[in-house]
Scaffold this motif. Structure first.
Motif, mmCIF file in Angstrom:
data_model
loop_
_atom_site.group_PDB
_atom_site.id
_atom_site.type_symbol
_atom_site.label_atom_id
_atom_site.label_comp_id
_atom_site.label_asym_id
_atom_site.label_seq_id
_atom_site.Cartn_x
_atom_site.Cartn_y
_atom_site.Cartn_z
ATOM 1 N N GLY A 141 1.787 -7.738 1.383
ATOM 2 C CA GLY A 141 1.946 -6.294 1.023
ATOM 3 C C GLY A 141 1.980 -5.276 2.218
ATOM 4 O O GLY A 141 1.123 -6.047 2.688
ATOM 5 N N ILE A 142 2.720 -4.450 1.993
ATOM 6 C CA ILE A 142 2.468 -3.202 3.258
ATOM 7 C C ILE A 142 1.666 -2.065 2.097
ATOM 8 O O ILE A 142 2.008 -1.708 1.173
ATOM 9 C CB ILE A 142 3.749 -2.775 3.855
ATOM 10 C CG1 ILE A 142 4.115 -3.871 4.781
ATOM 11 C CG2 ILE A 142 3.674 -1.911 4.869
ATOM 12 C CD1 ILE A 142 5.779 -3.993 5.184
ATOM 13 N N PHE A 143 0.427 -2.268 2.638
ATOM 14 C CA PHE A 143 -0.670 -0.670 2.085
ATOM 15 C C PHE A 143 -0.044 0.301 3.029
ATOM 16 O O PHE A 143 -0.234 0.629 4.220
ATOM 17 C CB PHE A 143 -1.818 -1.406 2.190
ATOM 18 C CG PHE A 143 -2.198 -2.496 1.063
ATOM 19 C CD1 PHE A 143 -2.797 -1.746 -0.106
ATOM 20 C CD2 PHE A 143 -1.543 -4.076 1.109
ATOM 21 C CE1 PHE A 143 -2.340 -2.614 -1.478
ATOM 22 C CE2 PHE A 143 -2.154 -4.442 0.181
ATOM 23 C CZ PHE A 143 -2.352 -3.761 -0.567
ATOM 24 N N LEU A 144 0.791 1.450 2.627
ATOM 25 C CA LEU A 144 1.390 2.491 3.173
ATOM 26 C C LEU A 144 -0.158 3.203 3.419
ATOM 27 O O LEU A 144 0.388 4.349 4.284
ATOM 28 C CB LEU A 144 1.955 3.160 2.690
ATOM 29 C CG LEU A 144 3.300 2.160 2.746
ATOM 30 C CD1 LEU A 144 4.612 3.111 1.148
ATOM 31 C CD2 LEU A 144 4.317 1.731 3.476
ATOM 32 N N ALA A 145 -0.786 3.334 2.628
ATOM 33 C CA ALA A 145 -2.369 4.084 3.110
ATOM 34 C C ALA A 145 -3.502 3.044 2.501
ATOM 35 O O ALA A 145 -3.531 2.794 0.972
ATOM 36 C CB ALA A 145 -2.021 4.875 2.545
ATOM 37 N N SER A 146 -4.069 2.703 3.987
ATOM 38 C CA SER A 146 -5.278 1.326 3.007
ATOM 39 C C SER A 146 -6.445 2.169 2.679
ATOM 40 O O SER A 146 -7.022 3.564 3.538
ATOM 41 C CB SER A 146 -5.425 0.618 4.500
ATOM 42 O OG SER A 146 -6.925 -0.027 4.419
ATOM 43 N N LEU A 147 -7.355 1.925 1.959
ATOM 44 C CA LEU A 147 -8.406 2.766 1.155
ATOM 45 C C LEU A 147 -9.529 1.887 1.039
ATOM 46 O O LEU A 147 -10.476 2.496 0.430
ATOM 47 C CB LEU A 147 -8.192 3.168 -0.246
ATOM 48 C CG LEU A 147 -6.766 4.092 -0.278
ATOM 49 C CD1 LEU A 147 -7.302 4.695 -1.444
ATOM 50 C CD2 LEU A 147 -7.164 5.132 0.455
ATOM 51 N N GLY A 148 -9.189 1.258 1.842
ATOM 52 C CA GLY A 148 -10.555 0.275 2.005
ATOM 53 C C GLY A 148 -10.931 -1.784 2.059
ATOM 54 O O GLY A 148 -9.314 -1.951 1.492
ATOM 55 N N LYS A 149 -11.696 -2.123 2.369
ATOM 56 C CA LYS A 149 -11.389 -3.422 1.480
ATOM 57 C C LYS A 149 -10.825 -4.072 -0.008
ATOM 58 O O LYS A 149 -10.224 -2.726 -0.644
ATOM 59 C CB LYS A 149 -13.329 -4.101 1.172
ATOM 60 C CG LYS A 149 -13.983 -3.804 2.765
ATOM 61 C CD LYS A 149 -14.976 -4.737 1.958
ATOM 62 C CE LYS A 149 -16.113 -4.432 3.703
ATOM 63 N NZ LYS A 149 -17.460 -5.238 3.023
ATOM 64 N N GLY A 150 -10.364 -4.916 0.249
ATOM 65 C CA GLY A 150 -9.609 -5.162 -0.778
ATOM 66 C C GLY A 150 -8.231 -5.104 -0.727
ATOM 67 O O GLY A 150 -7.516 -5.203 -0.061
ATOM 68 N N ASP A 151 -7.468 -4.739 -1.630
ATOM 69 C CA ASP A 151 -6.012 -4.257 -2.035
ATOM 70 C C ASP A 151 -6.401 -2.883 -2.754
ATOM 71 O O ASP A 151 -5.193 -2.341 -2.814
ATOM 72 C CB ASP A 151 -5.701 -4.942 -3.011
ATOM 73 C CG ASP A 151 -4.855 -6.792 -2.084
ATOM 74 O OD1 ASP A 151 -5.505 -6.999 -1.263
ATOM 75 O OD2 ASP A 151 -4.642 -8.239 -2.818
ATOM 76 N N ALA A 152 -6.913 -2.087 -1.774
ATOM 77 C CA ALA A 152 -7.722 -0.858 -2.155
ATOM 78 C C ALA A 152 -5.992 -0.041 -1.387
ATOM 79 O O ALA A 152 -5.527 -0.162 0.057
ATOM 80 C CB ALA A 152 -8.564 0.008 -1.959
ATOM 81 N N GLY A 153 -5.296 0.409 -1.913
ATOM 82 C CA GLY A 153 -4.470 1.875 -1.368
ATOM 83 C C GLY A 153 -2.714 1.786 -1.929
ATOM 84 O O GLY A 153 -3.317 1.016 -3.687
ATOM 85 N N TYR A 154 -2.221 1.853 -1.270
ATOM 86 C CA TYR A 154 -0.519 2.412 -1.804
ATOM 87 C C TYR A 154 0.161 1.012 -1.196
ATOM 88 O O TYR A 154 0.556 0.947 -0.027
ATOM 89 C CB TYR A 154 0.146 3.260 -1.281
ATOM 90 C CG TYR A 154 -1.023 4.833 -2.063
ATOM 91 C CD1 TYR A 154 -0.559 5.453 -3.334
ATOM 92 C CD2 TYR A 154 -1.944 4.846 -1.136
ATOM 93 C CE1 TYR A 154 -1.778 6.498 -2.625
ATOM 94 C CE2 TYR A 154 -2.984 6.175 -0.997
ATOM 95 C CZ TYR A 154 -3.059 6.706 -2.208
ATOM 96 O OH TYR A 154 -3.393 8.031 -2.503
ATOM 97 N N GLU A 155 0.650 -0.199 -2.361
ATOM 98 C CA GLU A 155 1.125 -0.822 -1.827
ATOM 99 C C GLU A 155 2.711 -1.053 -1.577
ATOM 100 O O GLU A 155 3.350 -1.207 -3.253
ATOM 101 C CB GLU A 155 0.823 -2.478 -2.299
ATOM 102 C CG GLU A 155 1.302 -3.822 -2.133
ATOM 103 C CD GLU A 155 1.228 -4.377 -2.784
ATOM 104 O OE1 GLU A 155 0.882 -6.088 -1.488
ATOM 105 O OE2 GLU A 155 0.399 -4.906 -3.450
ATOM 106 N N LEU A 156 3.442 -0.987 -0.788
ATOM 107 C CA LEU A 156 4.874 -1.910 -0.935
ATOM 108 C C LEU A 156 5.058 -2.937 -0.599
ATOM 109 O O LEU A 156 4.679 -3.801 0.335
ATOM 110 C CB LEU A 156 5.761 -0.648 0.568
ATOM 111 C CG LEU A 156 6.852 -1.484 0.985
ATOM 112 C CD1 LEU A 156 7.938 -1.386 -0.034
ATOM 113 C CD2 LEU A 156 8.212 -1.075 1.975
#
Length: 256
Positions: free
Chosen positions: A122-137
């Motif tokens: 996944g490409i997280f267009l904005a990462s919000l920290g550890k794990g898979d937090a953020g907005y995923e493409l």
């Protein structure tokens, strides 16, 4: 009774003709501000002159391990960055708000598995920290690989179904070109304007200025509540499925 109507029409026509004659083309010409000069790449997909190069095929200097913020240590070979699932997700050292992103990815020709266990990343267009937090493409083999449609390649995971499936077969390179507009929050943490994403997948529009519901959620519906943030890194996922790891190349971004 007819003459006043005719006379009124003639007078109105004369008025508009007179106004049109007084107007000049330059009245609607805008000369400033002058757009900056940007030299495009020599070939399609090559970074333009004002781009920030995030991966040039040589090193991972622009990337950190998400887990401990140490230098990223995926595999770089032959100009290609390959996921190392034992090392976890990586993210950019720089933080971004609004941007244009170009990134190329390839699922191995020898890929095995099916559904979400087939070349998942996944490409997280904005990462919000550890794990898979953020907005995923989502990144996934979607060439003759059936899965839920809001989780296939080109989807904004669990939110937006892609408008088409232009995925290439395993072993061939795919290209994402993304326009990302970051969310804006009020001082009290409430949402002022939602994040938006436009995505071209191998040159085909698959997400058209989609307004995201919030950061990606694997379980439950996405929401912005309690998620206030500012500029954020871009993150690449080392997914935990058992299929062969996929690779990336030619990653660059233009701040907007």
């Amino acid at each position: 009774m007819k003459y006043p109507i005719v006379l009124t029409a003639l007078l109105a026509g004369s008025f508009f003709v007179a106004n049109a004659q007084q107007a000049k083309p330059e009245d609607t010409e805008t000369w400033e501000p002058i757009p900056k000069v940007v030299v495009p790449g020599k070939v399609l997909g090559e970074a333009p002159s004002d781009a920030i190069i995030l991966f040039d095929g040589k090193n991972q200097d622009e990337w950190l391990s998400v887990a401990d913020q140490t230098p990223a240590s995926w595999v770089v070979k032959g100009g290609i960055l390959t996921v190392d699932k034992t090392k976890g997700n990586i993210e950019t050292k720089r933080k971004f708000t609004n941007y244009q992103l170009h990134i190329e990815w390839r699922v191995p020709a020898s890929i095995t598995g099916e559904g979400q266990a087939r070349g998942n990343s996944g490409i997280f267009l904005a990462s919000l920290g550890k794990g898979d937090a953020g907005y995923e493409l989502q990144v996934l083999d979607s060439y003759n690989n059936k899965t839920y449609v809001n989780g296939m390649a080109g989807s904004l995971y669990k939110q937006a179904i892609p408008l088409a499936n232009p995925g290439r077969k395993p072993g061939e390179w795919n290209v994402y070109d993304v326009i990302w507009t970051a969310p804006v929050f009020n001082e009290d943490g409430s949402l002022k304007s939602a994040a938006k994403a436009t995505v071209f997948y191998n040159g085909v529009l698959v997400e058209n200025n989609f307004e995201l519901w919030g950061p990606t959620q694997y379980i439950g519906k996405a929401s912005y509540e309690g998620k206030k943030h500012g500029a954020a890194p871009i993150k690449l996922q080392a997914h935990g499925d058992k299929s062969e790891p996929l690779s990336f190349r030619n990653i660059w971004v233009r701040e907007l």
